[in-house]
Design a protein around this motif. Structure first.
Motif, PDB file in Angstrom:
ATOM      1  N   ALA A  75       0.834  -1.213   0.000  1.00 24.84           N
ATOM      2  CA  ALA A  75       0.000   0.000   0.000  1.00 24.84           C
ATOM      3  C   ALA A  75       0.862   1.253   0.000  1.00 24.84           C
ATOM      4  O   ALA A  75       0.581   2.227  -0.720  1.00 24.84           O
ATOM      5  N   ILE A  76       1.940   1.251   0.790  1.00 24.45           N
ATOM      6  CA  ILE A  76       2.842   2.402   0.850  1.00 24.45           C
ATOM      7  C   ILE A  76       3.526   2.621  -0.492  1.00 24.45           C
ATOM      8  O   ILE A  76       3.596   3.746  -1.005  1.00 24.45           O
ATOM      9  N   ILE A  77       4.017   1.543  -1.077  1.00 20.85           N
ATOM     10  CA  ILE A  77       4.690   1.648  -2.375  1.00 20.85           C
ATOM     11  C   ILE A  77       3.704   2.117  -3.445  1.00 20.85           C
ATOM     12  O   ILE A  77       4.015   2.975  -4.279  1.00 20.85           O
ATOM     13  N   ALA A  78       2.488   1.562  -3.408  1.00 26.74           N
ATOM     14  CA  ALA A  78       1.465   1.951  -4.384  1.00 26.74           C
ATOM     15  C   ALA A  78       1.128   3.432  -4.252  1.00 26.74           C
ATOM     16  O   ALA A  78       0.929   4.129  -5.259  1.00 26.74           O
ATOM     17  N   GLY A  79       1.055   3.912  -2.999  1.00 25.83           N
ATOM     18  CA  GLY A  79       0.773   5.330  -2.783  1.00 25.83           C
ATOM     19  C   GLY A  79       1.843   6.214  -3.381  1.00 25.83           C
ATOM     20  O   GLY A  79       1.552   7.226  -4.031  1.00 25.83           O
ATOM     21  N   GLY A  80       3.114   5.832  -3.171  1.00 23.22           N
ATOM     22  CA  GLY A  80       4.216   6.604  -3.739  1.00 23.22           C
ATOM     23  C   GLY A  80       4.225   6.586  -5.258  1.00 23.22           C
ATOM     24  O   GLY A  80       4.455   7.615  -5.905  1.00 23.22           O
ATOM     25  N   ILE A  81       3.937   5.414  -5.845  1.00 23.61           N
ATOM     26  CA  ILE A  81       3.898   5.296  -7.304  1.00 23.61           C
ATOM     27  C   ILE A  81       2.747   6.121  -7.884  1.00 23.61           C
ATOM     28  O   ILE A  81       2.896   6.811  -8.898  1.00 23.61           O
ATOM     29  N   LEU A  82       1.595   6.063  -7.223  1.00 24.81           N
ATOM     30  CA  LEU A  82       0.423   6.808  -7.699  1.00 24.81           C
ATOM     31  C   LEU A  82       0.674   8.317  -7.682  1.00 24.81           C
ATOM     32  O   LEU A  82       0.290   9.034  -8.606  1.00 24.81           O
ATOM     33  N   ILE A  83       1.342   8.788  -6.623  1.00 27.67           N
ATOM     34  CA  ILE A  83       1.676  10.211  -6.555  1.00 27.67           C
ATOM     35  C   ILE A  83       2.603  10.594  -7.709  1.00 27.67           C
ATOM     36  O   ILE A  83       2.408  11.621  -8.370  1.00 27.67           O
ATOM     37  N   ALA A  84       3.602   9.742  -7.957  1.00 25.16           N
ATOM     38  CA  ALA A  84       4.551  10.040  -9.035  1.00 25.16           C
ATOM     39  C   ALA A  84       3.875  10.021 -10.404  1.00 25.16           C
ATOM     40  O   ALA A  84       4.138  10.875 -11.260  1.00 25.16           O
ATOM     41  N   ARG A  85       2.966   9.066 -10.620  1.00 30.51           N
ATOM     42  CA  ARG A  85       2.321   8.916 -11.925  1.00 30.51           C
ATOM     43  C   ARG A  85       1.300  10.019 -12.197  1.00 30.51           C
ATOM     44  O   ARG A  85       1.016  10.343 -13.350  1.00 30.51           O
ATOM     45  N   THR A  86       0.731  10.570 -11.130  1.00 32.86           N
ATOM     46  CA  THR A  86      -0.287  11.614 -11.320  1.00 32.86           C
ATOM     47  C   THR A  86       0.263  13.013 -11.061  1.00 32.86           C
ATOM     48  O   THR A  86      -0.498  13.975 -11.016  1.00 32.86           O
ATOM     49  N   ALA A  87       1.578  13.118 -10.890  1.00 31.02           N
ATOM     50  CA  ALA A  87       2.172  14.423 -10.588  1.00 31.02           C
ATOM     51  C   ALA A  87       1.932  15.435 -11.695  1.00 31.02           C
ATOM     52  O   ALA A  87       1.734  16.624 -11.438  1.00 31.02           O
ATOM     53  N   ASP A  88       1.916  14.965 -12.952  1.00 33.12           N
ATOM     54  CA  ASP A  88       1.762  15.903 -14.059  1.00 33.12           C
ATOM     55  C   ASP A  88       0.371  16.523 -14.113  1.00 33.12           C
ATOM     56  O   ASP A  88       0.149  17.499 -14.841  1.00 33.12           O
TER      57      ASP A  88
END
Length: 287
Positions: A124-137
Motif C-alpha cells: 500500500a505504501i509503495i502503491a501510494g508513492g507510485i500513484l503520486i509520481a504517476r499523477t504528478a503531471d
C-alpha cells in the motif's frame, strides 16, 4: 516512553519544521537554510549533552555510525528542502514518507519474515508513492512547467526517501551502541561540519536577514526535537513502531500546506496520502 507517542512527537516536530522549510529554502536556498538549522541543533544538543552530564562512550563503530547518521540526515534534509522549495508539498512530502516500506525491505534481506498483513501494508505504501509520481503531471503546480522540471522534483524526492532509510538504519544502530543523546549530538555536529565544508567548496556567501532568524530558530528547534524523539523511539523495545509512526510527518506537512497555503490536493493525491498513512499505521500495529 511509549514508542507510538515518541513516533507521533517526531512526526509533529519534523512535519512542522519541513513546512517552515518551504519558506526558508525558497528565500535563502536549501543549503544555507539547513546550515542554520544544523547550527541551532548542534548548539542545543551540545548544551543538552554536557548539562545532562552524559558519559561519553568511546566506541569506534558507534561513533562511525553516528557520523554516518549525521551525514545521512544532512543529505536527506538538503534534498527534502530543495524538493519542498520546488513544490508542491502534497507530492514531495508523501514520497519521502514512503521510506518505511524500503526499511522493511532491508529487514527482509537481513532475515525478517513479514506477515501477510505487513506485506499488504508495504504494498500500500509503495502503491501510494507510485500513484503520486504517476499523477504528478496533473497537479496544477506543473500545469505550465515542462516535463523535465516535474521529473527533477520527483527524482529529488525519491533521493530524499533513500537518504531517510540510511539515516534510520544508522541512527538505530548508533543509538544502541553509544546512546540516543550522544548519537544526536555527534550527528548534529558532523552534519554541520559537512554543510559548512560544502558551503566553503561552493564559495557561497551566506547572508541571513534578521527578519528570518525567528523562523529559522523555530525550524531548528522543531527539527532537533523531532530527531531526538525519533532516536528515543528507536531505542525502545519496539523501534519499528516509532519509526513507522514518525513517517507520518507528511500528514503534518501537507495539512499545514493545505490550511496555510491553500495548496490544492486532488482526489488522487488525497487517496495516495491516505494509502501511505494507513499502510504506515498498519505496519506500526503489526510489526
Amino acid at each position: 516512553m511509549n514508542p507510538i507517542v515518541l513516533g507521533l512527537l517526531s512526526a509533529a516536530g519534523l512535519g512542522t519544521a519541513d513546512f517552515l522549510a518551504r519558506f526558508s529554502a525558497r528565500r535563502l536556498g536549501a543549503v544555507p537554510a539547513y546550515a542554520f538549522v544544523l547550527l541551532v541543533g548542534a548548539v542545543v544538543s551540545t548544551v543538552w549533552f554536557f548539562v545532562s552530564e552524559h558519559e561519553i562512550i568511546w566506541s569506534p563503530p558507534g561513533l562511525a555510525l553516528a557520523i554516518l547518521h549525521g551525514l545521512s540526515v544532512t543529505a536527506m534534509c538538503v534534498l527534502l528542502y530543495a524538493g519542498l522549495a520546488r513544490g508542491p508539498v502534497a507530492i514531495v512530502a508523501p514520497i519521502v514518507a514512503a521510506h518505511p516500506a524500503l526499511v522493511l525491505a532491508v529487514n527482509v534481506v537481513m532475515g525478517t519474515r513479514p506477515s501477510a498483513t505487513q506485506w499488504g501494508a508495504m504494498i500500500a505504501i509503495i502503491a501510494g508513492g507510485i500513484l503520486i509520481a504517476r499523477t504528478a503531471d496533473r497537479h496544477p503546480h506543473f500545469a505550465l512547467a515542462d516535463r523535465g522540471e516535474m521529473q527533477k522534483t520527483l527524482l529529488i524526492a525519491s533521493a530524499a526517501c533513500l537518504a531517510y532509510v540510511a539515516l534510520l538504519l544508522t541512527g538505530q544502530a548508533a543509538a544502541h551502541s553509544i546512546g540516543q543523546l550522544q548519537t544526536l549530538w555527534i550527528g548534529r555536529c558532523s552534519g554541520l561540519f559537512f554543510i559548512v565544508l560544502l558551503l566553503f567548496i561552493q564559495r557561497q556567501n551566506v547572508k541571513i536577514p534578521a527578519t528570518w532568524l525567528p523562523l529559522l530558530l523555530a525550524q531548528g528547534l522543531l527539527d532537533s526535537a523531532g530527531y531526538a524523539a525519533l532516536l528515543a523511539g528507536l531505542s525502545t523495545a519496539a523501534p519499528h513502531i516509532a519509526m513507522v509512526m514518525a513517517s507520518t510527518f507528511s500528514v503534518f506537512t501537507v495539512g499545514l500546506a493545505v490550511l496555510v497555503l491553500r495548496e490544492p490536493v486532488s482526489r488522487q493525491h488525497a487517496f495516495s496520502i491516505a494509502l501511505i498513512t494507513v499502510g504506515a499505521a498498519v505496519l506500526a500495529g503489526t510489526t
